[in-house]
Design a protein around this motif. Structure first.
Motif, short mmCIF file in Angstrom:
data_model
loop_
_atom_site.label_atom_id
_atom_site.label_comp_id
_atom_site.label_asym_id
_atom_site.label_seq_id
_atom_site.Cartn_x
_atom_site.Cartn_y
_atom_site.Cartn_z
N GLU A 59 48.29 57.72 13.04
CA GLU A 59 49.28 56.89 13.72
C GLU A 59 50.28 56.37 12.71
O GLU A 59 49.91 55.84 11.65
N ASN A 116 54.57 55.01 17.78
CA ASN A 116 54.77 53.95 18.77
C ASN A 116 56.21 53.93 19.28
O ASN A 116 57.14 54.09 18.50
N GLU A 148 53.11 56.72 21.77
CA GLU A 148 52.30 55.61 22.30
C GLU A 148 53.21 54.58 22.98
O GLU A 148 54.17 54.10 22.38
N ASP A 177 48.96 52.60 24.93
CA ASP A 177 48.50 51.79 23.79
C ASP A 177 47.99 50.43 24.28
O ASP A 177 48.41 49.93 25.31
N LYS A 198 44.39 54.28 24.70
CA LYS A 198 43.87 53.59 23.52
C LYS A 198 43.38 52.21 23.95
O LYS A 198 44.17 51.36 24.36
MG MG Z 1 49.91 52.12 18.58
#
Ligand code: MG
Ligand code: C2E
Ligand code: MG
Ligand code: MG
Length: 277
Positions: A59, A116, A148, A177, A198
């Protein structure tokens, strides 16, 4: 009423508030500069296949090296960028840098890159084509990228769902996320065009001391399975949590136990190989 209002507006100019306002103005100006200098960079954290302890993905997490404040965390500057209307540019910069580093990393042959994205980026109709152009520039395949988004993107439902669908048509995967921290999560889950969920770290922290949390997570895995979603547990900090998650059927996780965010080259695809030799 006028008197009360006058009092309120007076309160807005108290020293502490004034300081906050000055800080915001200053940070906005400096973030604008950071879009062209080299003070913004990307840290990477491994996402691990729990059974084999193999790195399944990384990530990308934005970091800002401020000349005076030191390293500023994204929880601080991402909201400022959003308020200043800079998040589109900042998000693309992070994506471009992350892809450029990932593309030349040996692990990119087997692991994916997860980046993200802010809800407002999803409101830009040209976002999917910008992402595809960025992948092309870096020499990456769409299947190597996960984006995400928090479940709050669905606050502006219809438009965002169209954007998510387009990204998935290109072969880019979508992860929800911080699952379980937003609103109406379960009600919207089946409508969310996503591949991965997640689970927020607050759920993971609870499993060691709260039997109810264990039941909730166990039931969630079943639900995700039924909906065709892959689950990743966030914030795994110790072996006890990892063991319980594996027992519950969780196959992937991320957390300080497996590695803190840092330089991509510090991540080896098979973290156990060193121990075995
Ligand atoms: Mg994230
Ligand atoms: P996130 O996407 O949920 O990222 C995980 C955060 O949890 C990261 O914080 C990471 O350092 C932290 N973390 C990972 N493992 C553990 C653990 O075992 N224990 C604990 N206590 N924390 C752990 P970070 O890097 O400060 O990022 C915070 C948030 O800022 C991210 O949460 C994400 O929502 C946002 N963010 C980061 N980079 C970007 C970006 O490029 N664009 C956007 N829009 N948001 C970003
Ligand atoms: Mg998260
Ligand atoms: Mg978060």
């Amino acid at each position: 009423a006028a008197k009360a209002q006058g009092k309120d507006s007076y309160a807005m100019f108290e020293p502490s508030m004034r300081h906050g306002f000055d800080q915001e103005v200053r940070l906005r100006a400096e973030l604008r500069k950071a879009l062209t200098d080299r003070t913004l960079h990307v840290a990477f954290q491994p996402i691990v296949a729990l059974g084999e302890r193999r790195v399944a993905g990384v990530e990308a997490l934005a970091r800002w090296q401020h000349p005076e404040l030191g390293t500023v965390q994204p929880d601080m500057f991402v909201p400022v960028a959003e308020r200043a209307g800079l998040i589109g540019d900042l998000g693309l910069l992070v994506l471009r840098r992350a892809c450029a580093e990932f593309a030349v990393w040996p692990g990119s042959h087997t692991a994916y890159l997860s980046v993200n994205v802010s809800p407002s980026q999803m409101l830009d109709a040209s976002f999917p084509s910008k992402v595809v152009a960025t992948l092309y520039e870096a020499g990456m395949r769409p299947g190597q990228l996960v984006l995400e988004v928090t479940e709050n993107v669905l606050a502006d439902e219809s438009e965002v769902i169209g954007t998510l669908r387009r990204l998935r048509e290109f072969g880019i995967r979508i992860a929800i996320d911080d699952f379980g921290t937003g609103y109406a999560s379960l009600r919207y889950l089946h409508r969310f065009p996503a591949d991965i969920v997640k689970i927020d770290r607050t759920y993971v922290q609870d499993i060691a001391r709260d039997p109810a949390a264990v039941h909730i997570l166990g039931t969630l895995w079943q639900l995700f399975g039924a909906l065709g979603l892959t689950a990743i547990a966030e914030g795994i900090e110790d072996e006890a949590q990892a063991a319980m998650l594996v027992e519950l059927g969780c196959k992937a996780g991320q957390g300080f136990l497996y590695g803190r965010p840092g330089p991509l080259n510090a991540i080896t695809v098979d973290p156990l190989s060193a121990d075995r030799t």
